[in-house]
Every structure is written in structure tokens, then in C-alpha cells.
Design a protein around this motif. Structure first.
Motif, mmCIF file in Angstrom:
data_model
loop_
_atom_site.group_PDB
_atom_site.id
_atom_site.type_symbol
_atom_site.label_atom_id
_atom_site.label_comp_id
_atom_site.label_asym_id
_atom_site.label_seq_id
_atom_site.Cartn_x
_atom_site.Cartn_y
_atom_site.Cartn_z
ATOM 1 N N PRO A 1 0.810 -1.230 0.000
ATOM 2 C CA PRO A 1 0.000 0.000 0.000
ATOM 3 C C PRO A 1 0.838 1.274 0.000
ATOM 4 O O PRO A 1 0.457 2.265 -0.633
ATOM 5 C CB PRO A 1 -0.843 -0.121 1.276
ATOM 6 C CG PRO A 1 -0.147 -1.121 2.119
ATOM 7 C CD PRO A 1 0.536 -2.057 1.193
ATOM 8 N N LEU A 2 1.982 1.256 0.721
ATOM 9 C CA LEU A 2 2.831 2.447 0.714
ATOM 10 C C LEU A 2 3.375 2.720 -0.691
ATOM 11 O O LEU A 2 3.366 3.868 -1.158
ATOM 12 C CB LEU A 2 3.981 2.276 1.701
ATOM 13 C CG LEU A 2 3.626 2.356 3.192
ATOM 14 C CD1 LEU A 2 4.852 2.068 4.048
ATOM 15 C CD2 LEU A 2 3.052 3.730 3.538
ATOM 16 N N THR A 3 3.834 1.685 -1.358
ATOM 17 C CA THR A 3 4.349 1.861 -2.720
ATOM 18 C C THR A 3 3.243 2.291 -3.669
ATOM 19 O O THR A 3 3.444 3.161 -4.530
ATOM 20 C CB THR A 3 4.980 0.548 -3.209
ATOM 21 O OG1 THR A 3 5.973 0.108 -2.283
ATOM 22 C CG2 THR A 3 5.613 0.735 -4.577
ATOM 23 N N PHE A 4 2.070 1.690 -3.522
ATOM 24 C CA PHE A 4 0.937 2.047 -4.379
ATOM 25 C C PHE A 4 0.572 3.519 -4.206
ATOM 26 O O PHE A 4 0.368 4.241 -5.192
ATOM 27 C CB PHE A 4 -0.255 1.159 -4.045
ATOM 28 C CG PHE A 4 -1.472 1.398 -4.902
ATOM 29 C CD1 PHE A 4 -1.614 0.756 -6.127
ATOM 30 C CD2 PHE A 4 -2.479 2.250 -4.486
ATOM 31 C CE1 PHE A 4 -2.734 0.968 -6.915
ATOM 32 C CE2 PHE A 4 -3.605 2.471 -5.263
ATOM 33 C CZ PHE A 4 -3.729 1.827 -6.480
ATOM 34 N N LEU A 5 0.480 3.960 -2.964
ATOM 35 C CA LEU A 5 0.097 5.340 -2.691
ATOM 36 C C LEU A 5 1.151 6.322 -3.188
ATOM 37 O O LEU A 5 0.839 7.319 -3.854
ATOM 38 C CB LEU A 5 -0.146 5.529 -1.201
ATOM 39 C CG LEU A 5 -0.559 6.924 -0.746
ATOM 40 C CD1 LEU A 5 -1.846 7.354 -1.429
ATOM 41 C CD2 LEU A 5 -0.719 6.971 0.761
ATOM 42 N N LEU A 6 2.415 6.034 -2.884
ATOM 43 C CA LEU A 6 3.481 6.935 -3.305
ATOM 44 C C LEU A 6 3.590 6.997 -4.829
ATOM 45 O O LEU A 6 3.763 8.073 -5.405
ATOM 46 C CB LEU A 6 4.814 6.490 -2.698
ATOM 47 C CG LEU A 6 4.939 6.660 -1.180
ATOM 48 C CD1 LEU A 6 6.252 6.062 -0.688
ATOM 49 C CD2 LEU A 6 4.844 8.137 -0.793
ATOM 50 N N THR A 7 3.479 5.850 -5.475
ATOM 51 C CA THR A 7 3.531 5.842 -6.936
ATOM 52 C C THR A 7 2.348 6.586 -7.529
ATOM 53 O O THR A 7 2.485 7.342 -8.503
ATOM 54 C CB THR A 7 3.560 4.395 -7.463
ATOM 55 O OG1 THR A 7 4.623 3.678 -6.836
ATOM 56 C CG2 THR A 7 3.755 4.368 -8.965
ATOM 57 N N GLY A 8 1.168 6.398 -6.928
ATOM 58 C CA GLY A 8 -0.005 7.118 -7.404
ATOM 59 C C GLY A 8 0.146 8.623 -7.263
ATOM 60 O O GLY A 8 -0.251 9.381 -8.157
#
Length: 538
Positions: A508-515
Motif C-alpha cells: 500500500p505504501l508503494t501504491f500510494l506513493l507511486t499514485g
């Protein structure tokens, strides 16, 4: 919960959104409704995992578990047709129209009560007859669903036990649709808690005596508990008699054969993907059907949570169309597609990145061994590729049927997707086994989703396919990056539990940051909804 026993109408989400004073904050009201329903859905999903763990521990991936899952095809179809999609697509618009007529006044008898009197008794009688026919024809049904079984007798016994769900799920779906149209979302979201408790209790109590038949009996008991969960709230919502003469047309016109047939056939064709999967898997070694089932049950959890957004907003779209507000309906549907797609893509990234650890932690014990874990995890990763398609199909069918007009286009799109699934399954099952079946499912449902998106603008709500595609492109990219990061984290951190914990943190952290780096507005919107539901300092 909103409202009281003595005042069933004021305070519901749908009614608040219809009042001028509440129009400045409909997003917050919907977020609160979706958040409460999602909370109960999470509890039900966790109990569903406990249910699957109990079955996996006691019966593993074997002939017994395959027999139960073949019988479970009946309640799965019944749930889709009578609770989740079919009944809701028919009855939410019908009850919404009845509520609109109630608000307009001028009726001798309440339109909502009239609708119930016109439809519920006949529906119950028809479903009871259908359930009886299934009990009688169980050997034929098993022969059609799984012709490759060497010994179908256990599957036949389980099918007869689960046949009661044809009636109980129908009543549950009717009550759920009525409550959702009234803006009551908590009770319908809680029915699967009662359902899973019934299955778990019967399985653990009687498996030593009845074997896997105890799980099938639990399905029947759990379905009865679902009805009892909704009955008190449904009875409170029904108004008392307001006159001697019954005025027809309180919404039952929306349940005529010309409207009913497209919805029922669409739902059946959608659920037929499961029939195709189990038909093909029945010719594979014992356990193949079970591997597919365990993989699907876990992989579908993100889709279930994402669909709560559309479930809560469905009455809003139906009322907007009933009031002629097509622009408002378009904006609502486009926002729902983008947000639901973002949520399910986050879940897809978690499944792709952490599948082996998820299966190992949840199921690898008792009769479920390491080989079953490897097979199930492989299927889960392939199946996850179709989660966005499944979510979009579930979200897009609602605006198609919201206006209560007959439309056959969704059935045509779903039929095309089913043909793709069948053809791909026949080609891929031989060389790739259960993973080939999962790939066929993903390709077929994605085809149906694309066709439904392209056809929606000219047939129901004028959504812009290009806008929807662009809103999903950046979350798709973020999901790919997050899945790779999650897989790396689970591989590097030793131990199943610690590895899974690392993956669940990284994804989720990677998903949010990438988004955020890609400037995906849906990621920002999702954060805003979370803050609305859990404001700082509360």
C-alpha cells in the motif's frame, strides 16, 4: 445505525442526499455509509477466511472438498442472482420509484407496502418450487456441473442440502434490496456474518459424524440465519395500512417480464464463468476445483470491498435517473468507476506480490500441504489479473439497470465474455491446468468489462469511456510497481508471517506513493475518504 424503530424513514443516507440542505456534503454521507458497510463486510470476509480454513484443514484439497464445492455452486449462483446482483438490480429501482411516489403523496395505500404485497408472496412461492425441483434433480445437476467426477454421490448429497438456499437467499435478497433503497446498508452488509457463522459452527460440530456433508448443512443453516438477521428491520420499515383499497403500480411495473428477463439472464451468464471453470477442472486430478476455489475466495476480497462503494451509491444513481438528473448520474458513475477501480487495483497488487505467503499463512495446515499452497498461489496470481474486469462488470451493470428499462446489451457483452472464457479455457486447460482456467477467466471477464464500458454511454448513462480509461491508467501503473515491491519484500523477509507482514506494509505504501508521483487523483480522493471516515483527533 440511522433512524429508529418508530421512525423508519428520516435519517437514511438516501433521504439525506435528496434534501437541499444536505447537498453540500453528499460525499461525506456516502463515505460514512460505505465505511460502516465496509466494516461489516471486512468482518464477514474474515469469517469467510475462517470458514475456508476450517474446510481446508479438515478436508484439504480432495474428493470430499471438491464434492462440497460442486454443491456450493448452487448457493454461489443463488447469492449472485438473488442477493448481490439480480435481485438488487431489479428491486432497488422498484423500491426507489415507490419511495418517490410515497414522497409525492396522493395514494390511498402506501406504494411501498403495495409493492411488497404484489411481489414478495409470489416470489417466495416460485423460489420454494425451484428449490424443491433442485432437490429432486440433484443427480442431473451434478452430472451437468462436473461430468468428470468418478463418484458423484457425495456431491449429490451436498447439493440436496444446499438447495434450501434458493428460497432463503431469495428472501434475503428481497429484504436487502428494500433496506438499501431506504438507505439502510448496515444490516444487509451483516448477513454474510450470520451465514459464515452457520457454516463454521455446523462444520466444526458435525464433521466427525457427517464428514463434508456437515459443511453443506451449515450452508443451509447459515442461509436461514441471514433471513432472521434482516427480518426485524424489514418489518419495521413496512408502514401500517393506510386505506382499504390497494393501488397498483407502486413500483411492481418495474418487475415485469421485459425488465426481469435481461437482468436474470445477465446474472446467470456472469455466474456461468464459475460453471465453465468447474466443468473444465472436473477432468483434472482431485483437488483442482479446490485450488481454484481457495484462490478465488481470497483474491476476490479486494473486489468485494471495492464493490461496497457502488452498492452504497446505487440507490443514489437510481433516484437521480428517476428524477431525470442524467448529468448527476453520469458524474456519480464516473467517480464510482474510478474509485472502485483504484481500490481493487490496490488489492490486486497485494495478491500479485504476496500470494504464496497469503496462502501459506491462511491455509497450510492439517490436510492442506505445501504442494496445495504452491498450486493455489499460482492460480491466485493469474486470477488476480481479472479482478479489475470483475469489479468493472459489477459496477457497470448497475447504471444499465438503474432506470428500470429493459436493456439486453449487458447480456450480449457478458455472453461475448463467456464465449471468450470458454474458448480460452478449452485451449489453455490442457497445457497449463488450473492456471490456464484462471487465465481464461481473466481474459473473458476483461472482454465483457470493456464491451460494457463502451456501450454504457449510448444506452443508459452518458459516461465517457476515455475519461474512465485515463482515470484507471495511473492506478494500473501504480499497482504494477507495488506488486513488484511486495514480491521483493516477501522474498527478502524470512518466515511466512513476517514476510506477509512486510509485503502488506510495502504494497500500500508503494501504491500510494507511486499514485501520488503519477498524479493520480483517485489516490488523493481515497485519502480524503479515509480522513472523512476517521477524522484526526476523534
Amino acid at each position: 445505525m440511522s433512524g429508529t424503530a418508530t421512525d423508519p424513514d428520516p435519517g437514511t443516507t438516501a433521504d439525506k442526499l435528496s434534501t437541499p440542505g444536505a447537498r453540500t456534503r453528499p460525499g461525506r454521507l456516502l463515505a460514512r455509509a460505505a465505511g460502516g458497510a465496509a466494516g461489516l463486510t471486512v468482518v464477514a470476509a474474515l469469517l469467510g477466511l475462517v470458514r475456508d480454513q476450517a474446510i481446508a484443514r479438515l478436508f484439504g484439497a480432495s474428493h470430499a472438498s471438491d464434492a462440497f464445492l460442486i454443491a456450493w455452486t448452487v448457493p454461489e449462483m443463488a447469492a449472485t442472482l438473488l442477493i448481490e446482483d439480480g435481485m438488487a438490480l431489479l428491486l432497488v429501482p422498484a423500491f426507489s420509484l415507490a419511495l418517490t411516489r410515497r414522497a409525492a403523496g396522493g395514494h390511498v395505500q402506501d406504494p411501498v407496502r403495495t409493492l411488497v404485497a404484489d411481489t414478495l408472496p409470489r416470489l417466495s412461492a416460485a423460489l420454494a418450487c425451484a428449490g424443491g425441483l433442485l432437490v429432486w434433480g440433484a443427480p442431473w445437476a451434478v452430472g451437468v456441473l462436473a461430468p468428470g467426477l468418478d463418484d458423484p454421490r457425495l456431491a449429490v448429497d451436498c447439493t440436496r442440502l444446499t438447495a434450501v438456499t434458493v428460497l432463503t437467499f431469495g428472501i434475503t435478497g428481497y429484504f436487502s434490496a428494500a433496506l438499501r433503497a431506504h438507505g439502510r446498508f448496515l444490516a444487509p452488509a451483516g448477513v454474510y456474518i450470520a451465514y459464515n457463522i452457520g457454516i463454521i459452527g455446523m462444520t466444526l460440530a458435525l464433521h466427525s459424524v457427517w464428514g463434508v456433508r456437515a459443511a453443506a448443512a451449515g450452508v443451509a443453516v447459515g442461509s436461514l440465519l441471514m433471513v432472521l438477521t434482516l427480518l426485524p428491520t424489514f418489518v419495521r420499515l413496512m408502514p401500517g395500512r393506510s386505506g382499504r383499497r390497494t393501488v397498483r403500480g407502486g413500483g411492481s411495473a418495474l418487475l415485469g417480464a421485459t425488465v426481469l428477463a435481461p437482468v436474470v439472464l445477465f446474472v446467470v451468464s456472469r455466474q456461468s464463468q464459475v460453471f465453465v471453470e468447474r466443468f473444465l477442472a472436473s477432468s483434472l486430478p482431485d483437488g483442482a476445483i479446490s485450488h481454484l476455489n481457495y484462490a478465488q475466495k481470497v483474491a476476490q476480497l479486494p473486489m468485494v470491498l471495492s464493490m461496497m462503494i457502488c452498492t452504497v451509491t446505487f440507490p443514489v444513481v437510481a433516484r437521480a435517473l428517476a428524477a431525470g438528473d442524467r448529468e448527476g448520474a453520469r458524474r456519480r458513475v464516473e467517480r464510482d468507476l474510478a474509485l472502485a477501480g483504484t481500490v481493487v487495483l490496490l488489492g490486486t497488487a497485494a495478491v500479485l506480490g504476496c500470494a504464496p505467503r497469503i496462502v501459506e499463512v491462511l491455509f497450510q495446515r492439517g490436510a492442506f500441504d505445501a504442494a496445495d499452497t504452491a498450486a493455489t498461489a499460482g492460480v491466485m496470481r493469474v486470477y488476480a489479473l481479472g479482478l479489475l474486469g470483475h469489479t468493472l462488470v459489477g459496477a457497470l451493470c448497475r447504471p444499465y439497470f438503474s432506470a428500470g428499462r429493459p436493456t439486453w446489451y449487458p447480456l450480449g457483452a457478458m455472453g461475448a465474455g463467456l464465449l471468450v472464457t470458454t474458448a480460452a479455457g478449452l485451449l489453455l486447460t490442457g497445457p497449463y491446468g488450473v492456471e490456464g482456467i484462471a487465465a481464461a477467466n481473466a481474459v473473458g471477464i476483461s472482454t465483457a468489462a470493456l464491451l460494457m464500458l463502451l456501450g454504457l454511454g449510448t444506452r443508459a448513462v452518458a459516461v465517457r469511456p476515455g475519461t474512465v480509461a485515463l482515470s484507471l491508467a495511473r492506478p494500473v501503473a501504480a499497482a504494477g510497481v507495488a506488486a513488484a515491491a511486495g514480491r521483493l519484500a516477501t522474498d527478502l523477509v524470512p518466515g511466512p508471517v513476517t514476510g506477509l507482514a512486510a509485503g502488506c506494509l510495502v504494497v500500500p505504501l508503494t501504491f500510494l506513493l507511486t499514485g501520488l508521483v503519477l498524479r493520480a487523483p483517485e489516490a488523493v480522493h481515497l485519502l480524503a475518504l479515509i480522513r472523512q471516515r476517521f477524522p484526526h483527533g476523534r
